[in-house]
Every structure is written in C-alpha cells, then in structure tokens.
Scaffold this motif. Structure first.
Motif, short mmCIF file in Angstrom:
data_model
loop_
_atom_site.label_atom_id
_atom_site.label_comp_id
_atom_site.label_asym_id
_atom_site.label_seq_id
_atom_site.Cartn_x
_atom_site.Cartn_y
_atom_site.Cartn_z
N ILE A 188 0.84 -1.21 0.00
CA ILE A 188 0.00 0.00 0.00
C ILE A 188 0.87 1.26 0.00
O ILE A 188 0.66 2.18 -0.79
CB ILE A 188 -0.96 -0.02 1.22
CG1 ILE A 188 -1.99 -1.13 1.02
CG2 ILE A 188 -1.65 1.33 1.39
CD1 ILE A 188 -2.78 -1.45 2.28
N ILE A 189 1.88 1.26 0.87
CA ILE A 189 2.76 2.43 0.94
C ILE A 189 3.51 2.61 -0.38
O ILE A 189 3.67 3.72 -0.90
CB ILE A 189 3.74 2.29 2.12
CG1 ILE A 189 2.95 2.43 3.44
CG2 ILE A 189 4.83 3.36 2.06
CD1 ILE A 189 3.72 2.03 4.66
N ILE B 4 2.57 1.73 -3.43
CA ILE B 4 1.69 2.33 -4.45
C ILE B 4 1.53 3.83 -4.19
O ILE B 4 1.62 4.65 -5.11
CB ILE B 4 0.31 1.63 -4.43
CG1 ILE B 4 0.41 0.19 -4.93
CG2 ILE B 4 -0.71 2.43 -5.26
CD1 ILE B 4 0.48 0.03 -6.43
N GLY B 5 1.32 4.17 -2.91
CA GLY B 5 1.19 5.59 -2.56
C GLY B 5 2.39 6.39 -3.01
O GLY B 5 2.27 7.46 -3.62
N TYR C 233 2.61 6.78 -6.81
CA TYR C 233 1.66 7.76 -7.30
C TYR C 233 2.12 9.18 -6.99
O TYR C 233 1.99 10.08 -7.82
CB TYR C 233 0.26 7.50 -6.72
CG TYR C 233 -0.47 6.38 -7.43
CD1 TYR C 233 0.22 5.48 -8.25
CD2 TYR C 233 -1.84 6.21 -7.29
CE1 TYR C 233 -0.43 4.46 -8.90
CE2 TYR C 233 -2.51 5.19 -7.94
CZ TYR C 233 -1.80 4.30 -8.75
OH TYR C 233 -2.46 3.30 -9.40
N ILE C 234 2.66 9.35 -5.80
CA ILE C 234 3.10 10.71 -5.44
C ILE C 234 4.29 11.13 -6.33
O ILE C 234 4.34 12.26 -6.81
CB ILE C 234 3.45 10.77 -3.94
CG1 ILE C 234 2.14 10.76 -3.14
CG2 ILE C 234 4.23 12.04 -3.61
CD1 ILE C 234 2.32 10.59 -1.65
N ARG D 215 4.87 10.03 -9.31
CA ARG D 215 4.32 10.25 -10.64
C ARG D 215 3.66 11.64 -10.72
O ARG D 215 3.85 12.38 -11.69
CB ARG D 215 3.30 9.15 -10.94
CG ARG D 215 2.48 9.38 -12.19
CD ARG D 215 3.26 9.12 -13.45
NE ARG D 215 2.38 9.17 -14.61
CZ ARG D 215 2.80 9.08 -15.86
NH1 ARG D 215 4.09 8.94 -16.11
NH2 ARG D 215 1.96 9.13 -16.86
N LEU D 216 2.90 11.97 -9.69
CA LEU D 216 2.27 13.28 -9.67
C LEU D 216 3.32 14.38 -9.68
O LEU D 216 3.18 15.39 -10.37
CB LEU D 216 1.39 13.42 -8.41
CG LEU D 216 0.03 12.75 -8.50
CD1 LEU D 216 -0.61 12.67 -7.13
CD2 LEU D 216 -0.88 13.52 -9.46
N PHE D 217 4.37 14.17 -8.91
CA PHE D 217 5.43 15.17 -8.87
C PHE D 217 6.02 15.37 -10.26
O PHE D 217 6.29 16.49 -10.69
CB PHE D 217 6.53 14.75 -7.89
CG PHE D 217 7.54 15.83 -7.63
CD1 PHE D 217 7.23 16.89 -6.80
CD2 PHE D 217 8.78 15.82 -8.25
CE1 PHE D 217 8.13 17.90 -6.58
CE2 PHE D 217 9.70 16.83 -8.03
CZ PHE D 217 9.37 17.87 -7.19
N ILE E 242 4.52 14.73 -13.31
CA ILE E 242 3.67 15.40 -14.31
C ILE E 242 3.24 16.79 -13.88
O ILE E 242 2.93 17.64 -14.70
CB ILE E 242 2.43 14.55 -14.73
CG1 ILE E 242 1.42 14.41 -13.61
CG2 ILE E 242 2.83 13.21 -15.26
CD1 ILE E 242 0.13 13.74 -14.08
N GLN E 243 3.25 17.05 -12.57
CA GLN E 243 2.77 18.38 -12.14
C GLN E 243 3.91 19.39 -12.01
O GLN E 243 3.73 20.56 -12.26
CB GLN E 243 2.04 18.26 -10.80
CG GLN E 243 0.72 17.53 -10.93
CD GLN E 243 -0.07 17.59 -9.65
OE1 GLN E 243 0.38 17.15 -8.61
NE2 GLN E 243 -1.26 18.13 -9.72
N VAL E 244 5.05 18.91 -11.55
CA VAL E 244 6.11 19.88 -11.24
C VAL E 244 7.23 19.84 -12.28
O VAL E 244 7.70 20.89 -12.73
CB VAL E 244 6.67 19.64 -9.82
CG1 VAL E 244 7.73 20.66 -9.49
CG2 VAL E 244 5.54 19.68 -8.81
N ASP F 20 7.37 18.07 -15.47
CA ASP F 20 7.02 18.12 -16.90
C ASP F 20 6.11 19.32 -17.17
O ASP F 20 4.99 19.40 -16.66
CB ASP F 20 6.31 16.82 -17.26
CG ASP F 20 6.12 16.70 -18.77
OD1 ASP F 20 6.27 17.73 -19.46
OD2 ASP F 20 5.85 15.59 -19.25
N TYR G 234 2.24 19.63 -19.97
CA TYR G 234 0.80 19.61 -19.71
C TYR G 234 0.26 21.03 -19.51
O TYR G 234 -0.86 21.33 -19.85
CB TYR G 234 0.50 18.75 -18.49
CG TYR G 234 0.86 17.31 -18.71
CD1 TYR G 234 0.12 16.52 -19.59
CD2 TYR G 234 1.96 16.75 -18.10
CE1 TYR G 234 0.45 15.21 -19.81
CE2 TYR G 234 2.31 15.43 -18.32
CZ TYR G 234 1.56 14.67 -19.18
OH TYR G 234 1.90 13.38 -19.42
#
Lengths: 423, 621
Positions: B15-16, B18-19, B22-23, B25-27, B29-31, B33, B36
């Motif tokens: 679980i950790i 995957i968390g 995802y974090i 990955r978010l970092f 695409i959001q910060v 790259d 977008y």
C-alpha cells in the motif's frame, strides 16, 4: 463480558478514522462543486445541481453511519449470509426491474435519485466472506474451502459483469485477494497470479513466437539446475505448457475483444498510435488537467480544464483531476496520503481485533478502498487502465458514498466492541 | 497464526509503495514536466489579438495624406469547426456551396492547415460584418478579425508612401511579431517606418470551454496587454506642391525631387507615371497590381525617383567646375576653346554652337561640353599628383562626398547607389595602366558609365545651394509629433563635402544665375525671385535625350532645390525647366504667374505621342 450499563454509542469509537472520513467527504463535496461549477447556480447547497445533491447524500450517509453505530454489533455475524443473499437477489433483479439509465441496467430509480445495488454488494460480500473465513473449522488452504471462498467473490462479480455489464463495479471484487492473502492464501497463488499478469502484458507487447522461445529456453535452463527425475520433468513441462497457452490465450482473447476494450488496453500499454481525440482522450485530458496544476495548483474554482468540461466525468470517476488542477501537487499528494493513512489505519485496527470476523472484515474494507484508490487515481495519471470506479468518499454519487460509509462504519462499530467478546 | 500476521507488513508495504509511486508520478507530471501546462493553455485559452490602429501620415502642413478605414476578415480555424450546417453558413456569408468547398480546401491544405487559422473571406464591409457578427456564434471555428485599411484622401505620392500588405512566410519566420495574414509596410515609408506606424499588438486571453464557448477573460485580464496605437508620421512633403508636381508631370516619364536645402527635407518627390494609392488597398490590390505591371512603357510601379539611374549629364558639369576650382587647375577666368566639340579629341564629345572661347560662367551658362572636358583632363592630369590614378582617385573621392555613387541614406525605402566608375572597373575594361583622362573624357560632362538617381540629382543641387554641405534628404520630420525622435537623429547630422570653400561655390552659382538671367533658362525667370539653374540634356543611347533641369531658389538663403529629369524630352529648357520653375513659384509664392506655361505643361503628353501607333497589317482582298 458485557458491561451492565450500556455506554454511549460513541464509546470506544476510533475517532481518527471518523475524522479522516469526514475530511475526505467534505473535500470531495468541495471538489465536486468546483468540477461542475456553474455561475448561475453558485450556491453549494442548490439541490438542482450535483453539489446540492451530493450534500443530501452526505447528510443521509451520516445518518446511515449513525444508525450503524446504533445497531447491535452481533447483527452482522448473525445475518451475514442473509444480507449477502438479499443483496445478491437485488443485483439479479435489477436488470429486470430497474429502469435503464444511459444504457446502464444497474439502477433502481426513486424519483430524482438512483440506487445502484452493485455498490452495496461490496459490503455484503465482505460480511459473508468474513463470516465464512472466521469459522474456526475453516482452513483456507483446503481446496474445498478455497472453492467456496472463490464462489463468494466470484458469483457477485459474474452477476454484476454478466447481467448488469458493469465492468468497473465487478472488477472491484478482485480486491478481496488481499484479505485471502492475509488469511493464509498460499503465496504461490499470488506469485503465479503475478507471473500470469506479467505474461499477459508481455503477450500483448512482444511477438508471441519470441515469447514461446523464451519460455522454452527458460524451462530448459531450469532443467539443468534441478534434479532431473520424472516428476520434476513433468512439472517443468506443465509450467512451460501452461505459460505458452496463456500467451496464446491472451492474444486470442485480445483479438476477440470489443474495439473499445482493446483500445483501453492499447492506451495503457502505449501500443500503436493512440488517437488523443478518441480513445486516448480521457486519459490525456486527465493528465493535462492534473499536470497543469503545477506545484500549488491554479486555485480553488480557477481550474479551466475540469470546470470547462475538457475532462469527461470530472465529478465522478475523474474527480481527482479537479484536485490535481486546482490544488496542485500539494493538494493531490495530500489526498493520496490521507487515503493511504486511512487504509493503513484500518489495517492497524484489523490487526488489533480479537475476533477473526472483525479482522477479516477490516481487511476487506482496506482491500476495497485500496483497490479503488489504486485504479481510480492510477487511471487519471496514466498508470492504470481506465476502469470506471469512483474515488472513495470523494466522487459524486449516492450509492458509492453510502456503500463506502456502510462498509467503513460497520467496521468502526465492530472495532468499538473489540474488547468485549470473542466472536 | 503468527506467521500469517507477518503478512500485514507485506500488505502495508504494498500500500505504501503504491502511494509513493503515485506521489512521485504526480510530482513528475505536475512539477517537472511542463508540457501539460502548455497543452492546457492551448486548449482552454484563446488568444485574441487586438490590432492597433496604424499611424496616420500627415504632410508638412499637417494635412492628412493617409488615414485608416476599418475592415473585417472572416477567419477560420478548421480544427475547431463542429456540426457545421453548410447551407446555413453559405447563406449567411453569401457564397455558394462550391465556393465554400473551394475555400475550405484552401484553408486545410498547405501552407494552411486545419490547426492554423487562416483568412476565409477577406475584408468584409462594415455592413457585412454587422450582420455576420450577430449570428457567427452558431458556427464554431469561424470568427471575425478586424483590420485596418489605408485610405489616401489626396491620391498622391504613391511611390513615396508605399503600401501595406500581408506578411509573407519568410517575414513571419524572421520576425516573431508577425503572424501570417498580419499587415505590414511593403514599400515606401510604410516600410521604413513600419515599427513606428504599426504600434504594438495587444493580447487578450479568453478562457473557452470544451465547446469553444468563451467563458470570460483569464484572471480578469491580468495577463492581457492593450494594443498600443501606431504613431502618426509627419512627412516633410508639401501635399499641395506634391499634388501640383504630379499634375505637371502627368503623361510624362520621369521624376522630380524638391528639397529644402537648409534642412534636407524632401518637399516633393514625384515619379511619373504614378498611380492612385487607393488602388493598392483591399481586395482590389492583386487585380490592380497586375494591370499596372502590364504597362511596359510607363512602368508605373517603377519608383524612378530612387530606383532609376540616369547619366547626370550637365548637372555634373557644376561639380566638375567645383572640383577644378578646388584643385586650383581652374580659375573663373580660365578660357577653353570649343569647336562644336572638344578639339583635342577631334570634336568629341560634341557640343552645340555657342561663342568660343568663354570663361567659366559662360561655360556653365551655355553648358559647354568642350570646356568641361578640358577641366576634367586638367584635374586628372594634375601634376601635383604625379600619377593619373591618384588624381582620378581624388576626383572620385570628391564626387563621392557629394553623395554620388553612394546611397544618400534617406528614409525612402529601396534606394539605388548610382555609379561613379572605380579605378578597378576601368582597369578591367581597358587594362591596368592603359587608360588616361582622354580615355574616359566624357565623365567630365557626366556621361559614360556615370549613373545618378533623381534623388541624388536634387541633393546635388541642394549642396551647391548650401555651398558645400547637406543634410541627408529625408521624408519624415516628426514621429508621433516628436521631431526629436531618435529615428530622425541621423537627419540632423550636417555632412560636409570635400569642397567647403564658399568662394568656389559662388563662382558656380554666378554661372547658374547667369543661365536664368540671360542663358539657357532665360525664358523661365520668376519675377522677384532671382534663382540659379542649369539646363541640360542627358544623352540617352536608347533614344531621344532626357530633359534635365536643376535649380534652386532664391539665390540668397535658398528655400527649395529642384532636380528634374524627363525621359526622351530633349532639351532641358523645353519640359524639365518649365515644370521646375512652376514648382518653385508655387512653393515660394503660392500662386502661378505664368498660366500659359502651366497649361502647356499640364497638357503636354510625351507618353502617348511616343508610343508607336499600331500598324495596320490587314491586307485588302
């Protein structure tokens, strides 16, 4: 060991869990408001809009939670199979009795509001599973018991997929694998499953001929290292054969899939050219919305991609896009951490149960939440296939909110009585 | 059970994990790259360009020469077209379905593309626009962009003003300010002063939804920019004089340039034949351009004032005199013989009958070819240089300091350099060391390889009028009402020629005054205004000689210097002289005292007379 004076129904309640629940529900409501924000109806309680409806769902969900806390904790063990059977019947009946909405046959309609029985099958199955596995005579390792367990999970799955054609709702039942694993399912099964998944993916990515050659050479090498007797030879040959037929089978199944399903797989695997206007649209738009949020986000109600409908289903399955766009990395990481914390908290709570029923039920809750989280957020950031399932406590929708609330609060109720009896 | 309870760690670990995945990955695409963010802008923002008003152009007396009229282009972005009702649309725009199909094809094919906006229908009238604007919202992918069209109330100075046109692909690639379809100055001062005239485009960022509906301005216009209007130009042109000169020059091929010698301001610059600048505006331009370019005799598109090179002819004799006096090989009293030509070379170059021998003033007055051939020879064979080459180089340097064979540096677009042959050139033609003064003797009378533009010609007169210096001739005196704009700084620099002794100039001016008082320009006196002039003919190997006349007035504190050349018009005093004279009178007095002369000039038609009549080839049966 019941106490004589019945304590308050809030006695021994795990407030951390309740608090996280409330934060998620309210945050979800705010984000639904932002996702479908409409200047003409800017009041968040306007019940003609989805955010107004969601408010009603939240209030009723809290009432449900309250009722659950009142109901005697023994009710669930006593009526486990009855609950399971009743909801199973409802799910069988809905395609015939329910009204069709947008081509979906999984809804009961009550005026403006709809109820999706498949959502409630989750907690019903979880209760039944907990009841069955908590029987002290049951050993999951027995083939017979494994079979019954798989039946408990598989029948709802097949009904929801087969009769209602709700792939997303059906596939969630796979999540109970985690419960089974905790309760003693052989690691070998999981490893086999894991290897099978890898084989499936490879079968779609690599030319099958090369894969066959690879499997055969792997088997040959294996034979060089193990004792070469008839039994081992047979096992290795069988494994090789199964592997090869799985590869072939995957390709065959893929070829016979419907185009939109093929495309979803293609999108996820990055196979071929993905048309960003058609099959790749959803995921691409989701990624654009989230990616454009930056570190701190564009600000509440300032998101352009979700508010202006570039992202489809932005209030339900793609609600996380609004979080990503308007709250940025900080907001989306916060939501993930909150969800993960809740799941870990539930596992922690499960492990402190004296009764196997409560423990198994708790693991079921954690499994379902985890599965939803993984798939839902994964698909918005391009790490999981697009399967239409909601983000727990967040997405718009009464059935899912009710179902998650019931699922969670039964466990909170069970947990609050953990010290009292050994069921 | 203990072993099984260990599995909770594995489950929690998964679980950790995957968390964390995802974090991260978010970092990413959001910060990390940025692509977008760009995609989001491209989708949700519409950048509406606000085109600034192009600057007006006034003449020196603040009379309007160029103003704007609004026009509207119907634009199309094929990618955004949705659910188009073709018939409905065709009715609205007033085209047939075939036309629609043809235009759509053009809009999606290279160099256009479905993802690029292009003009669907050019320059709608305000009325068409009004009816379209109301209903255009029903046709996503189509929108109207307003533009400005230039209008010319006086219909003059077409070549000088130039015209505006759409930016070419090369332009847009070179200068990111321009998008394809933008208008910019193509020629004339529209081109030279493009940056001042155009102003600055404004940008409004609008948010649009998935159906391309506008949803208001982004951040309440925080990042919007306003269009900055172009600056008006004040031209040095005297609109009335220009109009009068164009009238006098009608039906003649040639050019007149009038300069205020004290400032270098061009008062009038005429290329004839000319055309109505309004012809080059709007949808009719392509058609009119084609028509005008078919005129192979008048060549109205050819800007003779700055682009045609003529032999300077007699005008150069003035410079020859200046050089001779400057070098000390000539005195005002030097007399040379003339035997209907230059005697040492057997009468070549030829000359016309006049008393002989005569002094410098007489030679200027009669424009004696022989005299200035002698002067040229004495300059080139000057003993103090010991070397023909050195003497020639000196002679050429002096000529160049009078802006000959070099661009004047004016603000008129496209200027020819003209030509004063170099030593290298003659070495190539005749062989090194095998040419001397008598080989190139006709340079002395401004013939041979010498070439000069009408602008240089007029500037030459201005230099003589100023007695040795000049300001770079220019056409704009103020930008946005500011005469001290830095763009104009270069016109405030006084240039001295290599001959600065005013006494030398006085001798030459004396000769020019003589020409008016009792010489070749005797019939062109202006009452009350003594002026200096020099008539001339420029030999034309292709036909009848060009008629040349240079003059400045008044003699003291000159206010106007004129250089005029009319092709194939013979003697300078026949056509060129009268026109120059009338212009000077018009400018200095504001009225004309010789209506007979004016009438003859206006009515004189040298083009259509010169045109050979079509020969009847049809044979009788």
């Amino acid at each position: 060991m019941r106490q004589k004076n019945a304590p308050s129904i809030f006695h021994n309640i795990d407030w951390i869990t309740v608090l996280i629940y409330l934060v998620l529900v309210v945050a979800g409501w705010m984000n639904i408001y932002a996702a479908v924000y409409n200047e003409e109806h800017y009041i968040i309680t306007d019940t003609s809009q989805k955010y107004g409806k969601q408010m009603i769902w939240i209030i009723t969900a809290l009432m449900l939670a309250f009722i659950i806390l009142i109901i005697d904790e023994n009710f669930y063990t006593a009526f486990a199979y009855f609950i399971f059977g009743a909801f199973l019947l409802a799910n069988i009946a809905v395609p015939f009795l329910g009204r069709e909405i947008k081509g979906s046959r999984s809804w009961f309609r009550f005026g403006d509001f709809g109820i999706q029985p498949a959502e409630f099958m989750k907690f019903a199955t979880n209760i039944a599973l907990a009841k069955f596995l908590s029987n002290q005579n049951i050993k999951i390792a027995d083939y017979k018991n494994t079979f019954i367990t798989l039946l408990l999970i598989g029948v709802p799955l097949l009904i929801i997929k087969g009769l209602q054609d709700e792939t997303g709702l059906a596939i969630v039942f796979v999540a109970f694998i985690f419960t089974l694993y905790r309760e003693g399912l052989s690691v070998n099964y999981l490893l086999l499953g894991f290897l099978a998944i890898i084989l499936f993916i490879l079968a779609l990515l690599i030319n099958n001929i090369y894969l066959f050659i690879f499997i055969i050479s792997l088997c040959t090498i294996a034979l060089l290292f193990i004792k070469r007797n008839r039994k081992n030879l047979f096992i290795v040959a069988a494994i090789g054969l199964v592997a090869c037929s799985m590869v072939k089978g995957t390709s065959t199944v893929y070829e016979h899939m419907e185009p939109h399903q093929k495309v979803r797989i293609d999108v996820l695997l990055g196979r071929g050219t993905v048309d960003l206007k058609k099959e790749g649209y959803n995921v691409n738009q989701a990624k654009i919305a989230i990616g454009s949020g930056g570190f701190l986000g564009k600000g509440y109600l300032e998101g352009t991609q979700t508010k202006y409908d570039f992202v489809p289903e932005q209030d339900t399955d793609f609600i996380f896009c609004t979080v990503g766009e308007e709250w940025g990395f900080v907001g989306s990481a916060f939501v993930i951490i909150l969800q993960i914390t809740l799941i870990l908290r539930i596992i922690f709570m499960s492990e402190r149960q004296r009764s196997p029923f409560s423990r198994i039920y708790g693991y079921g809750v954690a499994s379902v939440l985890f599965f939803h989280l993984t798939i839902n957020i994964g698909m918005t950031i391009g790490l999981a296939p697009v399967i239409g399932i909601p983000l727990p406590f967040f997405s718009y929708g009464g059935s899912s909110l009710w179902s998650f609330t019931i699922l969670l609060f039964i466990f909170i109720k069970l947990d609050s009585h953990r010290l009292q009896i050994l069921r | 059970m203990n072993q099984l309870s260990e599995r909770k760690y594995i489950i929690a670990g998964v679980i950790i994990l995957i968390g964390l995945i995802y974090i991260f990955r978010l970092f990413y695409i959001q910060v990390i790259d940025d692509s977008y963010k760009l995609d989001a802008r491209n989708q949700a923002f519409r950048y509406n360009t606000e085109f600034p008003v192009r600057g007006y152009i006034y003449d020196r007396n603040n009379k309007l020469l160029v103003y704007n009229e609004a026009a509207y282009d119907l634009m199309v972005l094929p990618k955004k077209i949705k659910n188009l009702d073709t018939m409905d649309f065709c009715n609205l725009v007033g085209i047939t379905k075939d036309v629609f199909i043809r235009k759509m094809k053009k809009a999606v094919q290279a160099p256009n593309s479905p993802r690029k906006q292009s003009i669907f229908e050019k320059q709608l009238s305000p009325k068409e626009y009004a009816s379209l604007q109301e209903r255009l919202y029903r046709f996503p992918g189509f929108y109207v962009q307003s533009r400005t069209l230039r209008k010319y109330p006086k219909r003059i100075a077409a070549h000088m003003l130039g015209y505006i046109g759409e930016a070419s692909k090369e332009t847009t690639e070179k200068d990111p300010y321009y998008n394809e379809g933008d208008y910019l100055g193509i020629s004339g001062i529209e081109k030279t002063y493009e940056k001042a005239l155009r102003g600055k485009k404004g940008m409004h960022i609008m948010m649009v939804d998935v159906h391309n509906r506008e949803k208001g301005s982004y951040m309440n216009g925080l990042y919007d920019t306003m269009a900055i209007p172009g600056k008006p130009l004040t031209s040095t042109i005297d609109g009335d004089l220009q109009e009068y000169a164009e009238l006098l020059m009608q039906n003649k091929i040639g050019s007149v340039v009038a300069i205020d010698p004290s400032t270098g301001e061009i008062l009038s610059i005429v290329t004839s034949p000319t055309y109505d600048p309004n012809l080059f505006v709007g949808r009719a331009r392509n058609k009119n351009y084609g028509l005008l370019s078919q005129d192979s005799i008048g060549k109205p598109l050819f800007n003779r004032s700055t682009m045609a090179s003529y032999p300077p002819g007699s005008t150069f004799k003035l410079i020859m005199a200046l050089i001779g006096l400057h070098e000390g090989v000539l005195t005002p009293n030097t007399r040379y013989p003339c035997a209907r030509g230059y005697p040492p070379l057997g009468g070549r170059p030829k000359c016309h009958p006049h008393p002989s021998p005569q002094d410098l003033v007489g030679a200027i007055g009669t424009s004696c070819n022989s005299y200035f051939s002698f002067v040229f020879k004495s300059v080139i064979d000057d003993k103090k240089y010991h070397d023909t080459y050195k003497a020639y180089a000196n002679w050429r340097d002096i000529a160049t300091s009078f802006c000959l064979g070099t661009k004047t540096g004016s603000d008129l677009a496209n200027e020819l350099r003209g030509n004063v042959p170099s030593i290298k050139y003659y070495d190539k033609v005749f062989g090194k060391g095998s040419w001397k003064a008598s080989t190139v003797i006709s340079l002395g009378i401004g013939q041979a390889e010498m070439g000069i533009t009408p602008l240089q010609n007029a500037n030459l007169v201005a230099i003589i009028a100023n007695k040795g210096w000049y300001y770079t001739p220019h056409i704009v005196k103020a930008i946005g009402g500011n005469p001290n704009d830095t763009l104009l700084d270069r016109f405030k620099v006084k240039h001295n020629t290599m001959i600065t002794d005013t006494n030398i100039y006085n001798e030459v001016i004396k000769g020019m005054a003589r020409a008016v008082e009792g010489g070749t320009a005797g019939a062109l006196k202006i009452e009350g205004i003594p002026y200096g002039a020099k008539t001339g003919t420029a030999q034309n190997p292709h036909g009848k000689d060009h008629s040349v006349f240079v003059c400045f007035a008044p003699l003291e504190n000159p206010k106007i210097a004129v250089g005029i050349l009319i092709e194939n018009a013979g003697f300078g005093s026949t056509w060129a002289g009268p026109i120059a004279r009338l212009m000077m009178e018009k400018y200095l007095k504001g009225k004309i005292t010789r209506p007979d002369l004016e009438k003859r000039m206006i009515e004189g038609d040298l083009i259509h007379k010169a045109k050979p009549k079509p020969v009847e080839t049809k044979k009788r049966p």
